[in-house]
Write a protein that holds these residues in place. Structure first.
Motif, PDB file in Angstrom:
ATOM      1  N   ALA A 127       0.813  -1.217   0.000  1.00  0.00           N
ATOM      2  CA  ALA A 127       0.000   0.000   0.000  1.00  0.00           C
ATOM      3  C   ALA A 127       0.846   1.265   0.000  1.00  0.00           C
ATOM      4  O   ALA A 127       0.300   2.361  -0.131  1.00  0.00           O
ATOM      5  CB  ALA A 127      -0.932   0.006   1.206  1.00  0.00           C
ATOM      6  N   VAL A 128       2.151   1.134   0.172  1.00  0.00           N
ATOM      7  CA  VAL A 128       3.037   2.295   0.185  1.00  0.00           C
ATOM      8  C   VAL A 128       3.891   2.292  -1.088  1.00  0.00           C
ATOM      9  O   VAL A 128       3.972   1.288  -1.805  1.00  0.00           O
ATOM     10  CB  VAL A 128       3.950   2.283   1.425  1.00  0.00           C
ATOM     11  N   ASN A 129       4.530   3.409  -1.334  1.00  0.00           N
ATOM     12  CA  ASN A 129       5.426   3.503  -2.485  1.00  0.00           C
ATOM     13  C   ASN A 129       6.620   2.566  -2.289  1.00  0.00           C
ATOM     14  O   ASN A 129       6.946   2.200  -1.152  1.00  0.00           O
ATOM     15  CB  ASN A 129       5.917   4.942  -2.654  1.00  0.00           C
ATOM     16  N   PRO A 130       7.294   2.180  -3.371  1.00  0.00           N
ATOM     17  CA  PRO A 130       8.523   1.391  -3.203  1.00  0.00           C
ATOM     18  C   PRO A 130       9.490   2.077  -2.249  1.00  0.00           C
ATOM     19  O   PRO A 130       9.645   3.308  -2.268  1.00  0.00           O
ATOM     20  CB  PRO A 130       9.079   1.310  -4.623  1.00  0.00           C
ATOM     21  N   LEU A 131      10.122   1.279  -1.392  1.00  0.00           N
ATOM     22  CA  LEU A 131      10.947   1.853  -0.328  1.00  0.00           C
ATOM     23  C   LEU A 131      12.174   2.574  -0.869  1.00  0.00           C
ATOM     24  O   LEU A 131      12.630   3.558  -0.268  1.00  0.00           O
ATOM     25  CB  LEU A 131      11.377   0.747   0.639  1.00  0.00           C
ATOM     26  N   TYR A 132      12.711   2.101  -1.970  1.00  0.00           N
ATOM     27  CA  TYR A 132      13.915   2.706  -2.555  1.00  0.00           C
ATOM     28  C   TYR A 132      13.575   3.248  -3.938  1.00  0.00           C
ATOM     29  O   TYR A 132      12.919   2.563  -4.731  1.00  0.00           O
ATOM     30  CB  TYR A 132      15.045   1.677  -2.669  1.00  0.00           C
ATOM     31  N   PRO A 133      14.016   4.459  -4.255  1.00  0.00           N
ATOM     32  CA  PRO A 133      13.720   5.042  -5.583  1.00  0.00           C
ATOM     33  C   PRO A 133      14.299   4.187  -6.702  1.00  0.00           C
ATOM     34  O   PRO A 133      15.396   3.643  -6.597  1.00  0.00           O
ATOM     35  CB  PRO A 133      14.395   6.408  -5.517  1.00  0.00           C
ATOM     36  N   GLY A 134      13.531   4.063  -7.775  1.00  0.00           N
ATOM     37  CA  GLY A 134      14.001   3.342  -8.950  1.00  0.00           C
ATOM     38  C   GLY A 134      13.783   1.843  -8.892  1.00  0.00           C
ATOM     39  O   GLY A 134      14.120   1.138  -9.862  1.00  0.00           O
ATOM     40  N   LEU A 135      13.254   1.299  -7.800  1.00  0.00           N
ATOM     41  CA  LEU A 135      13.008  -0.122  -7.680  1.00  0.00           C
ATOM     42  C   LEU A 135      11.515  -0.386  -7.522  1.00  0.00           C
ATOM     43  O   LEU A 135      10.753   0.475  -7.074  1.00  0.00           O
ATOM     44  CB  LEU A 135      13.756  -0.703  -6.468  1.00  0.00           C
ATOM     45  N   SER A 136      11.112  -1.580  -7.898  1.00  0.00           N
ATOM     46  CA  SER A 136       9.729  -1.980  -7.680  1.00  0.00           C
ATOM     47  C   SER A 136       9.506  -2.310  -6.199  1.00  0.00           C
ATOM     48  O   SER A 136      10.451  -2.385  -5.411  1.00  0.00           O
ATOM     49  CB  SER A 136       9.393  -3.207  -8.540  1.00  0.00           C
ATOM     50  N   THR A 137       8.262  -2.520  -5.846  1.00  0.00           N
ATOM     51  CA  THR A 137       7.953  -2.860  -4.450  1.00  0.00           C
ATOM     52  C   THR A 137       8.657  -4.138  -4.032  1.00  0.00           C
ATOM     53  O   THR A 137       9.283  -4.204  -2.955  1.00  0.00           O
ATOM     54  CB  THR A 137       6.436  -3.017  -4.271  1.00  0.00           C
ATOM     55  N   LEU A 138       8.581  -5.169  -4.874  1.00  0.00           N
ATOM     56  CA  LEU A 138       9.205  -6.445  -4.524  1.00  0.00           C
ATOM     57  C   LEU A 138      10.723  -6.329  -4.478  1.00  0.00           C
ATOM     58  O   LEU A 138      11.366  -6.852  -3.557  1.00  0.00           O
ATOM     59  CB  LEU A 138       8.780  -7.526  -5.516  1.00  0.00           C
ATOM     60  N   ASP A 139      11.322  -5.634  -5.442  1.00  0.00           N
ATOM     61  CA  ASP A 139      12.777  -5.484  -5.441  1.00  0.00           C
ATOM     62  C   ASP A 139      13.244  -4.637  -4.255  1.00  0.00           C
ATOM     63  O   ASP A 139      14.318  -4.880  -3.687  1.00  0.00           O
ATOM     64  CB  ASP A 139      13.243  -4.849  -6.752  1.00  0.00           C
ATOM     65  N   SER A 140      12.450  -3.656  -3.862  1.00  0.00           N
ATOM     66  CA  SER A 140      12.792  -2.847  -2.686  1.00  0.00           C
ATOM     67  C   SER A 140      12.813  -3.710  -1.433  1.00  0.00           C
ATOM     68  O   SER A 140      13.720  -3.608  -0.595  1.00  0.00           O
ATOM     69  CB  SER A 140      11.792  -1.707  -2.516  1.00  0.00           C
ATOM     70  N   LEU A 141      11.808  -4.586  -1.302  1.00  0.00           N
ATOM     71  CA  LEU A 141      11.746  -5.451  -0.132  1.00  0.00           C
ATOM     72  C   LEU A 141      12.868  -6.489  -0.147  1.00  0.00           C
ATOM     73  O   LEU A 141      13.378  -6.883   0.906  1.00  0.00           O
ATOM     74  CB  LEU A 141      10.388  -6.139  -0.067  1.00  0.00           C
ATOM     75  N   LYS A 142      13.269  -6.920  -1.329  1.00  0.00           N
ATOM     76  CA  LYS A 142      14.406  -7.840  -1.418  1.00  0.00           C
ATOM     77  C   LYS A 142      15.685  -7.169  -0.925  1.00  0.00           C
ATOM     78  O   LYS A 142      16.494  -7.796  -0.229  1.00  0.00           O
ATOM     79  CB  LYS A 142      14.586  -8.317  -2.859  1.00  0.00           C
ATOM     80  N   LEU A 143      15.876  -5.885  -1.269  1.00  0.00           N
ATOM     81  CA  LEU A 143      17.068  -5.172  -0.813  1.00  0.00           C
ATOM     82  C   LEU A 143      17.019  -4.969   0.704  1.00  0.00           C
ATOM     83  O   LEU A 143      18.037  -5.126   1.394  1.00  0.00           O
ATOM     84  CB  LEU A 143      17.177  -3.827  -1.536  1.00  0.00           C
ATOM     85  N   LEU A 144      15.844  -4.629   1.232  1.00  0.00           N
ATOM     86  CA  LEU A 144      15.720  -4.440   2.684  1.00  0.00           C
ATOM     87  C   LEU A 144      15.984  -5.749   3.428  1.00  0.00           C
ATOM     88  O   LEU A 144      16.709  -5.762   4.435  1.00  0.00           O
ATOM     89  CB  LEU A 144      14.330  -3.906   3.021  1.00  0.00           C
TER      90      LEU A 144
END
Length: 548
Positions: free
Chosen positions: A354-371
């Protein structure tokens, strides 16, 4: 006794004496021809009777209060009580009718496995809590599982964890996919009343997950952990938080919502399930005995969390709040919350779609993978903050490990940086500071005072430390900022990357948490700016970095 006998004997001669001049029969003298034998006087008769009564009383009292009589009396009393009790209660005259048939009762389950029975808390503490002691109950929907399972896959460790995903109906499992928890179809809950006009009856089904998980009777379970299929858990920190509590007591752990409206509607003392709820084994056992009856008493409630809270409240167990559980009843940009995490272990986040991707330039799933990548390398330090200064250039560095480095073009005090910037709105769409039960500050309006943001780009291991590379975020107002803030240039305008070296925290940091300290590491001209972050020493009052 002897005195009484002596007195009585002294009166005997007088009792049987006679006088020729005054016969005993009459006080008046009579003629001598008709003299009769002397009789006892009335006074003497009364005296004899009284003396006899007194003698009998003294003899009776001596017998009653003797030690032998007391022992006999107590033995007789005990015998009567036992026989009367058996006669009265064990052999009733009227036999009551047999009770109606009841559902089969649950078997008496031990509190722990045999290795934990009859052990004190100190002995249990010596045996470290492990993932095998947790039982996860993940609430899901069969309609969303195809997408949500990728979120569960990010944190689930199949070889180390136990638990199930609870759906309303069966889905086709993927062959050979053992990286996810097994799926169980919940029991039918349509027999329970649901009268809330705005909610959904699925709350009944989800509220029973703790009870149904307990009834699986898996061995060696200390904690039942509830969450949703869009919840991300940091299981290492979850273990650290749970290790502070006694699993042999009834314990209810979680955190309310960030939204004041949600807390006011449900309860400020209720754990929200999306952020995660931990229930100790004894509490789960008690819930399994009352939960279905409890549901019938609350048909008007909205969802699952409030029903579970209502039943736990009937048991008298309060909420143990842990700020690392995050319901995230928010929408939009979560930067304000991620950059100002409480000084406490980060345990969970919810509503990540429900929120924007955590890191700019990444998708939601890719942002969560990085986190989760940063989380797996150093789970204790992820999202922990550090503040340091460059007094020469008047810069403030606010670091949130695993997420962002903010560089402010002025010296800001820690109290101002503790507050979360309002970059998001509540679940109901309200974006006012009063809507949140948090320390909130409005975003900086001046372009010349806004921070330069460096977001995590990649993270790896360097010895026993983590090494994260944070890249400068390009903002559309950069050119406008250069013009309006002239002649002062942007801070670190020639720096594109910042490397942060983070050293692991001690095992017991969560027992007395403290904000981390940082310092600058000397680098060559062509190398990026490098900061080192770690646990502060006990005598360190603050931390600054030298000018670059």
């Amino acid at each position: 006794m002897r005195l009484i006998l002596t007195v009585m004997c002294s009166f005997i001669p007088y009792l049987y004496s006679s006088s020729p001049h005054r016969p005993c029969s009459s006080p008046i003298s009579r003629p001598p021809p008709r003299i009769r034998p002397c009789r006892l006087s009335r006074f003497a008769t009364a005296l004899v009777a009284t003396s006899a009564l007194l003698l009998a009383s003294v003899a009776w009292l001596s017998l009653v209060f003797s030690p032998t009589t007391s022992r006999c009396w107590h033995l007789l009393k005990d015998w009567e009580d036992n026989h009367l009790w058996n006669k009265r209660y064990h052999h009733p005259i009227v036999t009551p009718p047999p009770p109606p048939p009841s559902p089969p009762s649950l078997p008496a389950l031990p509190l722990f496995d045999h290795e934990f029975r009859n052990r004190s808390l100190s002995e249990i503490d010596k045996l470290d809590l492990s993932m095998n002691h947790l039982m996860f109950g993940i609430a899901g929907s069969s309609q969303l599982w195809e997408r949500r399972k990728e979120l569960v896959r990010l944190w689930w460790k199949p070889s180390q964890m136990r638990g199930h995903v609870w759906l309303e109906e069966q889905v086709s499992p993927e062959e050979g996919d053992d990286s996810l928890p097994p799926i169980i179809v919940s029991e039918d809950s349509s027999r329970f009343r649901y009268t809330n006009p705005t909610g959904h009856p699925s709350g009944l089904r989800i509220s029973r997950i703790a009870m149904e998980s307990f009834r699986l009777s898996l061995p060696n379970v200390r904690w039942f952990v509830l969450g949703d299929d869009d919840t991300i858990f940091n299981v290492h920190n979850l273990l650290a938080v749970l290790s502070k509590y006694d699993p042999s007591e009834m314990v209810y752990i979680g955190n309310p919502s960030e939204s004041h409206s949600a807390n006011s509607y449900f309860s400020h003392n209720m754990a929200f399930g999306g952020g995660g709820i931990a229930i100790s084994y004894p509490l789960a056992e008690a819930l399994s005995r009352i939960h279905d009856d409890c549901l019938d008493r609350y048909p008007k409630l909205y969802g699952s969390d409030d029903r579970l809270h209502a039943c736990i409240t009937e048991l008298g167990v309060p909420l143990s709040r842990e700020p690392g559980f995050h319901q995230w009843d928010i929408k939009g940009n979560a930067h304000g919350l991620l950059s100002s995490h409480p000084i406490a272990p980060f345990v969970s986040i919810h509503h990540v779609e429900a929120v924007n991707p955590l890191y700019p330039g990444l998708s939601t799933l890719d942002s969560l993978k990085l986190l989760t990548r940063a989380m797996s390398l150093d789970p204790r330090s992820v999202l922990q903050r550090s503040i340091c200064y460059d007094h020469t250039h008047k810069l403030t560095f606010a670091i949130s490990l695993g997420y962002v480095v903010q560089v402010f073009p002025s010296i800001l005090l820690p109290r101002d940086l503790e507050r979360a910037e309002l970059s998001f709105s509540a679940w109901n769409g309200i974006s006012q500071p009063s809507e949140f039960d948090l320390d909130i500050k409005l975003p900086i309006s001046s372009l010349c005072k806004k921070p330069i943001l460096f977001f995590l780009k990649e993270v790896g291991q360097e010895g026993n430390a983590t090494l994260g590379t944070y890249s400068r975020s390009l903002v559309k107002d950069d050119l406008k900022t250069k013009l309006l803030c002239f002649p002062r240039s942007l801070p670190l305008h020639k720096v594109d990357k910042i490397q942060v070296s983070g050293f692991p925290l001690s095992k017991n940091w969560h027992l007395a948490p403290r904000r981390l300290c940082c310092r600058a590491t000397p680098t060559t001209t062509n190398e990026p700016l490098r900061l080192t972050v770690g646990q502060c020493g006990k005598i360190i009052l603050g931390s600054t970095i030298s000018s670059q």
